[in-house]
Design an enzyme around this catalytic site. Structure first.
Site, PDB file in Angstrom:
ATOM      1  N   SER A 134       0.830  -1.198   0.000  1.00 36.51           N
ATOM      2  CA  SER A 134       0.000   0.000   0.000  1.00 36.51           C
ATOM      3  C   SER A 134       0.876   1.263   0.000  1.00 36.51           C
ATOM      4  O   SER A 134       1.521   1.556  -0.990  1.00 36.51           O
ATOM      5  CB  SER A 134      -0.978  -0.043   1.181  1.00 36.51           C
ATOM      6  OG  SER A 134      -1.972   0.937   1.043  1.00 36.51           O
ATOM      7  N   HIS A 170      -4.884  -1.359  -4.029  1.00 36.53           N
ATOM      8  CA  HIS A 170      -6.235  -1.747  -3.594  1.00 36.53           C
ATOM      9  C   HIS A 170      -7.258  -1.490  -4.701  1.00 36.53           C
ATOM     10  O   HIS A 170      -8.353  -0.990  -4.459  1.00 36.53           O
ATOM     11  CB  HIS A 170      -6.619  -0.996  -2.317  1.00 36.53           C
ATOM     12  CG  HIS A 170      -5.600  -1.100  -1.225  1.00 36.53           C
ATOM     13  ND1 HIS A 170      -5.115  -2.304  -0.778  1.00 36.53           N
ATOM     14  CD2 HIS A 170      -4.948  -0.134  -0.503  1.00 36.53           C
ATOM     15  CE1 HIS A 170      -4.224  -2.084   0.183  1.00 36.53           C
ATOM     16  NE2 HIS A 170      -4.098  -0.790   0.358  1.00 36.53           N
TER      17      HIS A 170
END
Length: 243
Positions: A134, A170
């Site tokens: 991330s 994501h």
């Protein structure tokens, strides 16, 4: 022994659930450690949780899992001051640097404040494998999308730029990520780049994408370009499934 070429494995994954710990390393992170090519000794893995303010629970979980993996663990914390006297020497003698997720804006600000932007470039060029999830994926790129500033996603355009591409994370699990990433590339806010569904990583040698890797079935990776008519063009990439 350093990796054969500057290596980054940027992911939307790399951790998995565990009955004994909050999380443990997943196949993507294990693969990053394998890429370092250590033989005859424990891989030296340094963990950074800057993006969550050096949360002690996250760091402790890393140590618990790293011991089980057979790694030689260390961590670099920046709050309230660096926990290591010579940060450059420490990072340059690691095999792998693993960056946890959280606030990519906060991470980049703290890293630059402490001169880590230049140190990471040197470590990367010296063959230290860089990986992360991330925020720990976006940071190596030119920029991406982030919730660092609030619940509404916004662009971030001041990544370290080791990789000249943009990065979308994501991509399948947060509904706003895909359309914003495409729009930012279409309007020129971000350069063309690559995006990953949860459980997928992008393996770069130097600045070139070598392959996309997945630790989850059906998860994908994508290239997003700016088309000649000023719209985003998304192309699905081949993904190799890790066992």
């Amino acid at each position: 022994m350093p990796a054969d070429a500057p290596t980054i494995l940027a992911t939307s994954g790399g951790i998995r659930a565990s009955p004994r710990l909050p999380w443990v390393p997943g196949p993507l992170t294990r693969h990053a450690v394998e890429l370092a090519g250590t033989t005859g000794r424990a891989p030296r893995v340094c963990f950074l949780a800057t993006a969550v303010g050096d949360d002690a629970r996250v760091i402790n979980t890393f140590y618990g899992s790293a011991v089980n993996e057979g790694w030689q663990p260390s961590h670099l914390a920046l709050f309230p001051m660096p926990n290591i006297e010579d940060v450059r020497e420490h990072l340059l003698t690691r095999d792998v640097v693993w960056v946890f997720g959280g606030s990519v804006a906060g991470l980049l600000a703290m890293w630059r404040l402490h001169g880590l932007d230049e140190i990471f470039r040197e470590a990367w060029q010296a063959g230290v494998v860089l990986t992360g999830v991330s925020a720990g994926s976006i940071c190596w790129h030119a920029g991406g999308t982030t919730d660092s500033f609030g619940p509404d996603l916004r662009p971030i355009t001041d990544g370290l730029g080791l990789l000249p591409h943009s990065n979308g994370v994501h991509y399948d699990s947060e509904p706003g990520r895909r359309p914003l990433f495409q729009r930012l590339i279409a309007d020129g806010t971000l350069p063309p780049g690559f995006a990953t569904d949860d459980g997928v990583g992008l393996l770069y040698r130097d600045t070139e994408l070598v392959e996309a890797l997945a630790e989850k079935r059906e998860a994908g990776a994508y290239r997003v370009d700016r088309g000649p008519d000023g719209t985003a063009v998304e192309t699905a990439l081949d993904v190799r499934r890790l066992s």
